[in-house]
Design an enzyme around this catalytic site. Structure first.
Site, mmCIF file in Angstrom:
data_model
loop_
_atom_site.group_PDB
_atom_site.id
_atom_site.type_symbol
_atom_site.label_atom_id
_atom_site.label_comp_id
_atom_site.label_asym_id
_atom_site.label_seq_id
_atom_site.Cartn_x
_atom_site.Cartn_y
_atom_site.Cartn_z
ATOM 1 N N HIS A 1 0.782 -1.307 -0.006
ATOM 2 C CA HIS A 1 0.522 -0.001 0.065
ATOM 3 C C HIS A 1 0.820 1.128 0.173
ATOM 4 C CE1 HIS A 1 -3.037 3.125 1.185
ATOM 5 N NE2 HIS A 1 -4.082 2.106 1.004
ATOM 6 N N ASP B 1 -8.236 -5.265 0.211
ATOM 7 C CA ASP B 1 -8.268 -6.028 -0.995
ATOM 8 C C ASP B 1 -8.602 -7.242 -1.347
ATOM 9 O OD1 ASP B 1 -10.075 -4.013 -2.037
ATOM 10 O OD2 ASP B 1 -8.006 -2.662 -3.496
#
Ligand code: CMC
Length: 431
Positions: A308, A366
């Site tokens: 991320h 996700d």
């Protein structure tokens, strides 16, 4: 404007040109150097492709502590909201800055419920699409097309108009999203039902048929609502920045949101949950995990659902999603699903591998949300559209904050030009 402390930084541009830049104070997190006078003072621009060190706006909505792995909506930790709240209550909070009272909550939820239907002509817009069109291409088009049905939304200086615009979009996104699925599969459109909750209603529009009642399992509805809440906002991510940038021109709010949907589609952003499932399909079986991970380390491809830009320790949403993932698989009796087992093996290998530890690559939200959505029966191609449905809340909160700024400026970045200097046109017979 942000409260300023007296701190200033000096920048030496040479030739005795030393500029003092004000430091603007953040409530928590990084303070920022106010660079607005840089061009005037130095004759140069700052250069920061990808916004690695640039705050593009001031905001009071969402805060991420990437190193500690914390996410707050209006100051409330995401863990507490996921435990006690709902997507619509979170939406009220993000939009209005405070948790609603009982009466405010009821009024907000009732308004959303009453605006879920679409103008009948929107069905004609759908009929123009190929049946195999990607859902995100349809959502982008239909959200943009909705602007044609609400010309009054242009009057966003009016608070009442802004309010109805946000209600309409939050209410209609589940209907638009479910319609994409129904259209692709040639299934009849199921009208929304006012007696259902927001999550239940979406699942009803997705999976009910005119022939029989669809009973939504409360654990599945709760898990789906949690997916929406966790994805509702994430400060200045790419799609939110796209909404702010498009909206800064004063465009129609539905068009600004359509820009967000378009941006979200990319695999580095909202398309990641879809990419996770594709990747698991490519890996195929647990036996192939080690060789696949070796390919990631050789930089042949990336491990989707890992890493991320902001979270460099842990993604707090991922922790909640992991737990929810187990709950959903329990209720559906799908713990032995080979794809889930493969995902858990991949998670284990990646979390113990020095490459991933050194690069601070952890599973993100996700990685798990894709597994849950698949278990619920939502096709992989619909995953990003579900993300868009959730993120609509954040886009609207951020759009509203931006559009009501007293000194709003159109977003207009500068560039480092490295092309030709001026040159004369060459006639075609001389080239
Ligand atoms: N797999 C393997 N290596 C990776 C990955 C990954 N998923 N992500 C980053 N790296 C490596 C990258 O190769 C680079 O290595 P080196 O320094 O040796 O060259 C280093 O980590 C830094 O990469 P970066 O691209 O500079 O990092 P970034 O912060 O710009 O990228 C990211 C963030 C999310 C685009 C990236 O981690 C990625 O592509 N992840 C996979 C896609 C994904 O899951 N996206 C969903 C994000 S969560 C949903 C959301 O909030 O939008």
């Amino acid at each position: 404007m942000t409260e300023q402390n007296n701190k200033k930084v000096k920048i030496d541009f040479g030739s005795e040109n030393v500029a003092e830049m004000q430091v603007l104070k953040a409530t928590i997190g990084q303070d920022v150097i106010d660079m607005r006078s840089l061009g005037k003072l130095s004759g140069m621009w700052s250069y920061d492709p990808g916004f690695l060190s640039t705050a593009a706006c001031e905001s009071k909505i969402t805060y991420i502590d990437g190193d500690a792995g914390h996410l707050f909506y209006r100051g409330y930790p995401i863990e507490q909201l996921a435990e006690h709240s709902t997507h619509l209550e979170g939406a009220y909070l993000l939009l209005n800055g405070e948790l609603p009272t009982k009466e405010q909550k009821l009024e907000f939820e009732t308004s959303v419920i009453r605006h879920t239907m679409l103008h009948d002509q929107i069905l004609s817009v759908f009929k123009g699409f190929r049946r195999d069109a990607h859902p995100m291409s349809m959502v982008t088009g239909v959200v943009g097309a909705l602007a044609a049905f609400y010309p009054d939304a242009f009057d966003f200086k009016s608070e009442a108009e802004r309010k109805i615009t946000t209600i309409r979009l939050i209410a209609k996104m589940p209907t638009v999203t479910a319609l994409c699925y129904r259209y692709t599969h040639g299934l009849p459109f199921m009208s929304p039902k006012n007696k259902l909750s927001y999550a239940e209603n979406f699942l009803h529009m997705m999976f009910a048929t005119p022939c029989e009642e669809y009973v939504v399992n409360p654990i599945i509805a709760k898990a789906f609502d949690r997916i929406l809440l966790l994805h509702a906002d994430h400060e200045q991510n790419a799609s939110t920045s796209a909404v702010r940038l498009a909206g800064s021109s004063g465009t129609h709010p539905f068009s600004a949101i359509a820009a967000g949907v378009a941006c979200l589609w990319g695999p580095a952003h909202g398309g990641a949950n879809e990419a996770v499932l594709k990747m698991l399909g490519e890996i195929g079986s647990e036996a192939n995990v080690d060789s696949y991970v070796a390919g990631v380390k050789d930089k042949k491809y990336r491990l989707m659902g890992f890493g991320h830009r902001v979270y460099k320790n842990t993604d707090p949403r991922a922790k909640i999603m992991r737990k929810t993932c187990y709950e959903v698989l329990d209720v559906l009796g799908k713990h032995d699903d080979p794809l889930f087992k493969l995902a858990m093996k991949l998670e284990k290998v990646a979390l113990s591998d020095p490459y991933f530890i050194e690069h601070k690559l952890y599973p993100n939200v996700d990685f798990y949300s894709g597994i849950i959505l698949r278990a619920i029966g939502i096709p992989v191609s619909m995953f990003t559209a579900v993300f868009a449905l959730a993120r609509t809340v954040g886009w609207l909160a951020q759009w509203q904050e931006m559009i009501t700024e007293p000194d709003l400026k159109i977003s207009r970045p500068r560039q480092l030009y490295t092309g030709y200097a001026a040159r004369d046109y060459v006639p075609i017979d001389k080239r």
